[in-house]
Enzyme design. Structure first.
Site, PDB file in Angstrom:
ATOM      1  N   ASP A 132      10.837  -3.514  -5.019  1.00 32.45           N
ATOM      2  CA  ASP A 132       9.928  -2.656  -5.780  1.00 32.45           C
ATOM      3  C   ASP A 132      10.418  -2.609  -7.219  1.00 32.45           C
ATOM      4  O   ASP A 132      11.497  -2.101  -7.498  1.00 32.45           O
ATOM      5  CB  ASP A 132       9.922  -1.247  -5.172  1.00 32.45           C
ATOM      6  CG  ASP A 132       8.819  -0.361  -5.740  1.00 32.45           C
ATOM      7  OD1 ASP A 132       8.336  -0.645  -6.855  1.00 32.45           O
ATOM      8  OD2 ASP A 132       8.438   0.607  -5.058  1.00 32.45           O
TER       9      ASP A 132
ATOM     10  N   ARG B  43       3.541  -4.002  -6.786  1.00 29.77           N
ATOM     11  CA  ARG B  43       4.788  -3.265  -7.078  1.00 29.77           C
ATOM     12  C   ARG B  43       5.523  -3.844  -8.278  1.00 29.77           C
ATOM     13  O   ARG B  43       6.738  -3.864  -8.325  1.00 29.77           O
ATOM     14  CB  ARG B  43       5.731  -3.245  -5.881  1.00 29.77           C
ATOM     15  CG  ARG B  43       5.222  -2.418  -4.739  1.00 29.77           C
ATOM     16  CD  ARG B  43       6.328  -2.067  -3.761  1.00 29.77           C
ATOM     17  NE  ARG B  43       5.763  -1.236  -2.723  1.00 29.77           N
ATOM     18  CZ  ARG B  43       5.051  -1.732  -1.722  1.00 29.77           C
ATOM     19  NH1 ARG B  43       4.854  -3.015  -1.604  1.00 29.77           N
ATOM     20  NH2 ARG B  43       4.539  -0.922  -0.830  1.00 29.77           N
TER      21      ARG B  43
ATOM     22  N   CYS C 114      -3.660  -3.602   2.953  1.00 25.17           N
ATOM     23  CA  CYS C 114      -2.867  -2.459   2.494  1.00 25.17           C
ATOM     24  C   CYS C 114      -3.756  -1.216   2.539  1.00 25.17           C
ATOM     25  O   CYS C 114      -4.931  -1.301   2.864  1.00 25.17           O
ATOM     26  CB  CYS C 114      -2.355  -2.711   1.083  1.00 25.17           C
ATOM     27  SG  CYS C 114      -3.671  -3.085  -0.082  1.00 25.17           S
TER      28      CYS C 114
ATOM     29  N   ARG D 194       8.796  -1.209  -9.761  1.00 31.47           N
ATOM     30  CA  ARG D 194       8.118  -0.199 -10.573  1.00 31.47           C
ATOM     31  C   ARG D 194       9.089   0.790 -11.208  1.00 31.47           C
ATOM     32  O   ARG D 194      10.028   1.243 -10.577  1.00 31.47           O
ATOM     33  CB  ARG D 194       7.108   0.576  -9.715  1.00 31.47           C
ATOM     34  CG  ARG D 194       5.928  -0.262  -9.303  1.00 31.47           C
ATOM     35  CD  ARG D 194       5.038   0.475  -8.344  1.00 31.47           C
ATOM     36  NE  ARG D 194       5.702   0.752  -7.071  1.00 31.47           N
ATOM     37  CZ  ARG D 194       5.120   1.355  -6.047  1.00 31.47           C
ATOM     38  NH1 ARG D 194       3.877   1.771  -6.170  1.00 31.47           N
ATOM     39  NH2 ARG D 194       5.768   1.550  -4.924  1.00 31.47           N
TER      40      ARG D 194
ATOM     41  N   GLU E 172       0.576  -4.052 -10.501  1.00 30.11           N
ATOM     42  CA  GLU E 172       0.088  -4.904  -9.409  1.00 30.11           C
ATOM     43  C   GLU E 172       1.265  -5.463  -8.608  1.00 30.11           C
ATOM     44  O   GLU E 172       2.267  -5.920  -9.180  1.00 30.11           O
ATOM     45  CB  GLU E 172      -0.744  -6.051 -10.011  1.00 30.11           C
ATOM     46  CG  GLU E 172      -1.293  -7.044  -9.035  1.00 30.11           C
ATOM     47  CD  GLU E 172      -2.368  -6.481  -8.126  1.00 30.11           C
ATOM     48  OE1 GLU E 172      -2.097  -6.386  -6.922  1.00 30.11           O
ATOM     49  OE2 GLU E 172      -3.459  -6.131  -8.608  1.00 30.11           O
TER      50      GLU E 172
END
Ligand SMILES: [Zn+2]
Length: 198
Positions: free
Chosen positions: A123, A90, A62, A125, A88
């Site tokens: 995702d 996402r 990444c 988050r 961590e």
């Protein structure tokens, strides 16, 4: 709590690490302050999601390490704030991220599809905690160092105004190219060609 920490002995730059009580998800997110109002009345902010493999062990899978290094260089020079979020993978955690890596290698899935195969959204988050941290620091408006419009929307959703989106460099390598392409497909503003032969 505010604690001064020297990050680079070649400079006099001392960062201030700030801890918070009562964040929404009760995780240990950290704000790292570099003279936030040095360059402007509106602080420059980078929201970095923890990546143990990239940040600590310099994994090339990444671009997290490159983005963290770029942000620290910019913020320690020009002033600003790094929010280091314990998001961590996402938000799916380290073990699940490694399971997702395994799926990516075995089945050729991209990072978002692999998360879905494991039963998670692409995702997870939220930017509620980042917004709480900025509000606790007395900051209502920021310039955000990011290529990800979801971060801008995420902050604005929780009452933080984003007056400017400052793009980050594209740290493309042969190792992270497919990862960057999957980020682009998920909505990041990345100037990278979709041509896999490139
Ligand atoms: Zn990473």
């Amino acid at each position: 709590m505010r604690v001064p920490v020297s990050l680079d002995d070649s400079k006099e730059a001392v960062a201030t690490f700030v801890t918070f009580d009562h964040l929404h998800d009760h995780k240990e997110h950290i704000a790292i302050l570099f003279d936030p109002y040095k360059g402007s009345a509106t602080p420059t902010v980078r929201i970095h999601s923890e990546c143990l493999t990239g940040d600590v062990f310099h994994s090339l899978r990444c671009d997290c390490r490159q983005q963290l290094t770029e942000a620290l260089e910019m913020l320690s020079g020009q002033g600003g704030i790094l929010l280091y979020m314990r998001h961590e993978g996402r938000g799916i955690g380290l073990y699940n991220k490694l399971d997702a890596y395994h799926l990516q290698i075995e089945k050729g899935l991209d990072t978002f599809s692999a998360n879905k195969e494991l039963g998670y959204e692409g995702d997870l988050r939220s930017y509620e905690e980042a917004s709480q941290m900025l509000a606790a620091l007395g900051i209502k408006k920021v310039k955000l160092l990011t290529n990800n419009p979801a971060k801008v929307n995420g902050l604005q959703q929780y009452g933080i105004e984003v007056s400017e989106m400052i793009p980050t460099r594209l740290g493309e390598t042969k190792h992270n190219r497919s990862y960057l392409l999957s980020k682009k497909r998920s909505g990041h503003n990345l100037n990278i060609s979709d041509d896999l032969s490139a």
